[in-house]
Design an enzyme around this catalytic site. Structure first.
Site, PDB file in Angstrom:
ATOM      1  N   SER A  43       0.810  -1.227   0.000  1.00 43.86           N
ATOM      2  CA  SER A  43       0.000   0.000   0.000  1.00 43.86           C
ATOM      3  C   SER A  43       0.840   1.273   0.000  1.00 43.86           C
ATOM      4  CB  SER A  43      -0.927   0.020   1.222  1.00 43.86           C
ATOM      5  OG  SER A  43      -1.798  -1.093   1.185  1.00 43.86           O
ATOM      6  N   CYS A 131     -11.280  -5.269  20.899  1.00 44.67           N
ATOM      7  CA  CYS A 131     -12.506  -4.477  20.752  1.00 44.67           C
ATOM      8  C   CYS A 131     -13.640  -4.967  21.648  1.00 44.67           C
ATOM      9  CB  CYS A 131     -12.967  -4.475  19.296  1.00 44.67           C
ATOM     10  SG  CYS A 131     -12.926  -6.103  18.509  1.00 44.67           S
ATOM     11  N   GLY A 162     -14.455  -5.909  12.292  1.00 44.69           N
ATOM     12  CA  GLY A 162     -13.407  -6.314  13.215  1.00 44.69           C
ATOM     13  C   GLY A 162     -12.305  -7.095  12.517  1.00 44.69           C
ATOM     14  N   HIS A 251     -20.273  -3.899  17.479  1.00 43.64           N
ATOM     15  CA  HIS A 251     -20.330  -5.164  18.222  1.00 43.64           C
ATOM     16  C   HIS A 251     -21.423  -5.040  19.282  1.00 43.64           C
ATOM     17  CE1 HIS A 251     -16.781  -6.407  16.261  1.00 43.64           C
ATOM     18  NE2 HIS A 251     -15.937  -6.487  17.253  1.00 43.64           N
TER      19      HIS A 251
END
Lengths: 344, 344
Positions: A43, A131, A162, A251
């Site tokens: 990238s 998370c 996630g 979530h």
């Protein structure tokens, strides 16, 4: 001090969480002197937009950390393992969003609403918890302080983001293929690096990470041991079942909480409402409760379905929802960075 | 006796569950002398196919039950409340799939794998439990018999077809609209008869039925009290959180089970594997576990993610999946009918 500015590196700047980190550094007016977006060789060379400027993404090589004050890592555990020590060696404080150092005894594991003071003990690396752990401990903290916490039994409803943008694109492509009656592309879910891939569109997957020898998954074990470390209390018991659902962002968690003593339910609502970083949405009679579609781009943890357990005198049940890319990742990391510089 | 045949009415014959009942009566060669498909005035006049013949659906009026031996009801609680007594008055035995009579002391609540013998006590009506209860008690029964059962904490991942075809169509339409970036049609979810409707596509809804005064939903309370009634043991404690997920068919459940004594995990697997109506799919290391997309059109209850709890010496965790329209509804009702005629 008020005028001090920092050179900040973001490792994984083009990823789902990295993108949010850049956005927050800008929006929250973090005192950035120089931003250094870093990524894999693949990238590198692309550009990201920051404060109205295009900045070229560089390859994350050890030398890229020269002169960096704060390095935010969110590019996978193996990248952190290799490069976080290189950044520290060059004088940076690393805030790491991966699992690489979370349980290391020298690395504070921090959710500012719970254990901001642990930041002071860092030796170069501060870890951002998983998370699903973050949003749960934010909701548990006021109850822990007031009543003591004995045990938690949690089942999660985790969004695909996630696992990164690729997983979100997979959900989108699979959903369209399913609606068209076409064959479903299978590449990422449930765990990219494992052999078997199953549909997530119109399905649920009872696996969010690799299996451990005890039959739990790594994600489930993280919720147990990270919670103990964050509260610095090894008597808290967390049993988790982590499940992926066809949701892009947000979530959700069904949390059973056994406290050390009896409680008043109205007091619990008040405690939660008055806690930093929590929004209570709890009127089941009016059909008001948190939902993933409502938490997108929100930085707080939403709590609802608060109800006294039917059978255990010291237990209650909660429904906890948060944006996994924000409070579950980028927001918490930037909050750590903010707490870090406020100590200087 | 072997040659005895029966006039069977199916009330709600054009609904999601009714359609499966007709299919099973045919496939399992239930000794049907005459089939009488019944429905609301709105759907009356349409035809259904049974054993190669087209049969006209009649309106479910009291007189339609004249001469009926067995009446399978699956057209909502208010229809059962009104018409089940009319069917009984005319000599039929009613097997009711709704919530109308489940907790009535004179009405057996039956899952054949658990309490088949309760059928004998019927006084005209036998109730089919709630879908999410059925699959859980099938999985719990072998553990109850061997170790005793103290408490259960369950979080569900329920498919939309539990709310009928309309809900399944809504999920489909919403999913396409979301993919197109169009406005989402909102009519059914989470509870058709309530005021507020939320998207189920790419979302989860922590409400599967109306709210009760204690903050639980009716669906959650059903799982507690129906389990006690089916096991005829009022000391079993069930805490449920019932959640709708964007899945067409197949309810999943994350079940924490506290037994009365310690157990051997391999023995648990063997017990479950050898139990009627259960298929164990439990090799997390090989990524083998039950998933909703794999249980469609299957009549068994699938159990996986079997693991010893990390913290409680007598507890284990299970992941239980079944087709909510089949074992959760139609299959169980037909099994009750089969058990009923085998007693004659």
């Amino acid at each position: 001090m008020a005028n001090k500015t920092y050179t900040v590196a973001v490792v994984g700047a083009t990823g789902a969480v990295g993108e949010q980190m850049l956005k927050f550094l800008e929006e929250r007016q973090f005192p950035v002197k120089e931003l250094r977006p870093l990524s894999s060789a693949r990238s590198a060379g692309s550009t990201i937009r920051f404060r109205g400027e295009d900045i070229v993404v560089q390859e994350a090589l050890p030398e890229a950390f020269e002169g960096v004050d704060i390095a935010l890592f969110s590019a996978g555990g193996s990248v952190s393992e290799k490069l976080a020590p290189e950044a520290v060696k060059r004088g940076a404080v690393v805030i790491d969003n991966t699992n690489a150092f979370r349980m290391h005894p020298d690395v504070p594991l921090v959710v500012p609403e719970v254990n901001k003071e642990a930041i002071r003990q860092h030796k170069g690396i501060i870890a951002n918890p998983n998370c699903s752990t973050i949003q749960m401990v934010v909701a548990l903290k006021p109850l822990y302080d007031r009543y003591g916490l004995d045990r938690v039994i949690v089942s999660t409803y985790q969004a695909v983001s996630g696992s990164g943008w690729q997983a979100a694109i997979e959900l989108q492509k699979q959903s369209q293929a399913a609606l068209n009656g076409d064959e479903l592309p299978l590449q990422v879910m449930p765990v990219g690096k494992l052999d078997k891939h199953y549909p997530i569109a119109f399905n649920v997957l009872p696996q969010c990470d690799v299996a451990q020898d005890n039959g739990f998954t790594l994600e489930e074990m993280k919720m147990d041991r990270e919670t103990q470390k964050i509260f610095n209390d090894h008597e808290i018991k967390v049993t988790a079942t982590c499940v992926r659902v066809p949701v892009y962002r947000g979530h959700s968690e069904s949390v059973y909480v056994e406290l050390k003593k009896d409680f008043d339910l109205e007091e619990v609502r008040t405690l939660l409402s008055e806690s930093s970083g929590i929004i209570v949405e709890d009127q089941i009679q009016e059909q008001i409760y948190p939902m993933p579609i409502h938490v997108e781009n929100r930085t707080e943890v939403f709590v609802g379905r608060i109800r006294r357990d039917l059978h255990h005198p010291h237990a209650l049940n909660l429904w906890v929802v948060a944006d996994n890319l924000l409070k579950g990742a980028a927001t918490n990391a930037i909050q750590i960075a903010e707490a870090l510089i406020s100590e200087e």
